[in-house]
Write an enzyme that holds these catalytic residues in place. Structure first.
Site, PDB file in Angstrom:
ATOM      1  N   ASP A   1      -7.963   4.418  -2.057  1.00  0.00           N
ATOM      2  CA  ASP A   1      -7.455   3.290  -1.283  1.00  0.00           C
ATOM      3  C   ASP A   1      -6.815   2.289  -2.235  1.00  0.00           C
ATOM      4  O   ASP A   1      -7.482   1.794  -3.145  1.00  0.00           O
ATOM      5  CB  ASP A   1      -8.602   2.626  -0.520  1.00  0.00           C
ATOM      6  CG  ASP A   1      -8.132   1.593   0.493  1.00  0.00           C
ATOM      7  OD1 ASP A   1      -7.056   0.989   0.277  1.00  0.00           O
ATOM      8  OD2 ASP A   1      -8.843   1.381   1.491  1.00  0.00           O
TER       9      ASP A   1
ATOM     10  N   HIS B   1      -1.906   0.268   7.450  1.00  0.00           N
ATOM     11  CA  HIS B   1      -2.428   0.616   6.120  1.00  0.00           C
ATOM     12  C   HIS B   1      -2.156   2.088   5.834  1.00  0.00           C
ATOM     13  O   HIS B   1      -1.919   2.888   6.744  1.00  0.00           O
ATOM     14  CB  HIS B   1      -3.927   0.337   6.050  1.00  0.00           C
ATOM     15  CG  HIS B   1      -4.494   0.342   4.660  1.00  0.00           C
ATOM     16  ND1 HIS B   1      -3.850  -0.232   3.587  1.00  0.00           N
ATOM     17  CD2 HIS B   1      -5.652   0.872   4.151  1.00  0.00           C
ATOM     18  CE1 HIS B   1      -4.587  -0.082   2.496  1.00  0.00           C
ATOM     19  NE2 HIS B   1      -5.678   0.582   2.822  1.00  0.00           N
TER      20      HIS B   1
ATOM     21  N   CYS C   1       0.813  -1.219   0.000  1.00  0.00           N
ATOM     22  CA  CYS C   1       0.000   0.000   0.000  1.00  0.00           C
ATOM     23  C   CYS C   1       0.848   1.271   0.000  1.00  0.00           C
ATOM     24  O   CYS C   1       0.524   2.242  -0.693  1.00  0.00           O
ATOM     25  CB  CYS C   1      -0.978   0.009   1.168  1.00  0.00           C
ATOM     26  SG  CYS C   1      -0.210  -0.148   2.797  1.00  0.00           S
TER      27      CYS C   1
END
Length: 379
Positions: A313, A292, A160
């Site tokens: 995202d 995250h 991520c």
């Protein structure tokens, strides 16, 4: 005291000797009992230490696996392993496996992203949507065009931070202010290339403490990265940025209204005109919390005075993002992006916000200051 009365001296001597032997045996028994107890306690302490050390080793291995530091390979190895699994399950034909492997190897050789997880045009679609939306939104501020990148077979579960850097970079590449800083980075780099770029920043002297956490090596690993690595990479490219640490909740129920207020100021400064939709020149914001990270691409001010962040995202697949491109969208797909104050309840958030370019002297000063990397804490 003994009550026996003896009339014979020999019997008396023998009886006294018996008492002395009995006392000696009793003392010896006590000593042996004490030695046994001490030995048993020592063995128990050893056992407990051994169990504790084993638990710590297992926890350390677990953390290494979780953060990609277990020497199990990196992007390429995971990509190939996951494709082999798809072939074994009948979800991918062998010819497709070999074609995708060849494509991947070519992209890795050139250090560029293959673009297969990219969705472009979402910001432009949002601008059009908000022009016609009259129900709930009073004002909205949006970043310069940002491409969305989601995780692939090669980085699912750990990529991520790299994907958010790609999103941020896609916006900077469309902003002429950063042309000089990015003259050697005209295409979106692959994840292994980004890892090498961070290692280059470490070699320049940025954030030595953070570098040591990774043993100065990212390439070939599945190591997670965070705000500090993004800061070091951007600063090494002469891109001016700062880390803001919202280190504890500032609202009821574990919420972070000060985070929302800061982001509103970031977007609305220099964009305070009366227009409902402000397509600003502001780059997106890197947003990190434990486990995250996401990318802030805008913020809504609602008619009821509440604020709502718009987030890209990297865990959201292209198929979902492409729903936002439909001209007849009724706004339901915006649920993918919208996050209200009550939606962000992690204990801590960090952001990396870009704000211009650095001179060579300013870059050198920031490199020196990063020997002990600090952030602005709010509150």
């Amino acid at each position: 005291m003994c009550s026996l009365t003896c009339t014979n001296i020999q019997i008396l001597e023998e009886h006294v000797d018996l008492h002395l032997e009995e006392h000696s045996f009793s003392e010896g028994g006590n000593i042996r009992d004490l030695e046994l107890a001490q030995w048993l306690q020592t063995e128990e302490d050893k056992r407990q230490r051994s169990e504790k050390e084993e638990r710590e080793r297992e926890e350390f291995k677990k953390l290494q696996r979780q953060y990609g530091l277990d020497n199990s390979g990196g992007y390429k190895q995971q990509f190939l392993k996951n494709m082999e699994r798809e072939v074994d399950r009948g979800r991918m034909q062998p010819f497709e496996y070999h074609k995708r492997k060849a494509d991947m190897m070519e992209c890795l050789a050139f250090g560029i992203d293959d673009g297969k997880t990219k969705t472009s045009g979402v910001i432009e679609a949002l601008c059009k949507y908000y022009q016609n939306e009259n129900k709930d939104v009073r004002h909205v501020w949006l970043s310069t065009g940002v491409d969305h990148f989601h995780s692939s077979l090669g980085d699912r579960g750990w990529g991520c931070g790299y994907r958010n850097f790609q999103m941020l970079l896609s916006s900077l590449l469309q902003n002429s202010l950063y042309n000089d800083c990015l003259r050697d980075t005209t295409l979106i780099p692959s994840i292994p290339k980004i890892q090498s770029m961070i290692e280059d920043a470490w070699r320049e002297g940025f954030d030595p403490h953070g570098a040591s956490h990774f043993n100065n090596r990212l390439h070939g690993s599945k190591a997670w990265i965070g705000a500090c690595e993004i800061y070091s990479l951007l600063t090494s490219l002469r891109i001016k940025c700062q880390i803001i640490d919202f280190h504890k909740p500032t609202g009821p129920m574990g919420t972070h209204p000060r985070l929302f207020d800061w982001i509103l100021r970031y977007y609305s400064t220099d964009n305070e005109g009366g227009a409902k939709v402000a397509c600003t020149s502001k780059p997106p914001i890197y947003l990190q919390h434990q486990g995250h990270s996401r990318t802030v691409v805008g913020i809504e001010e609602r008619k009821n005075k509440t604020l709502c962040l718009l987030l890209f995202d990297p865990g959201c697949p292209s198929q979902e993002m492409q729903k936002l491109l439909k001209q007849n969208s009724d706004g339901t797909s915006l649920k993918l992006l919208r996050k209200f104050v009550g939606s962000l309840k992690e204990k801590q958030y960090q952001i990396v916000a870009v704000d211009g370019v650095l001179s060579l002297e300013e870059k050198a000063a920031r490199c020196h200051d990063s020997q002990v990397l600090t952030s602005e804490k709010i509150p």
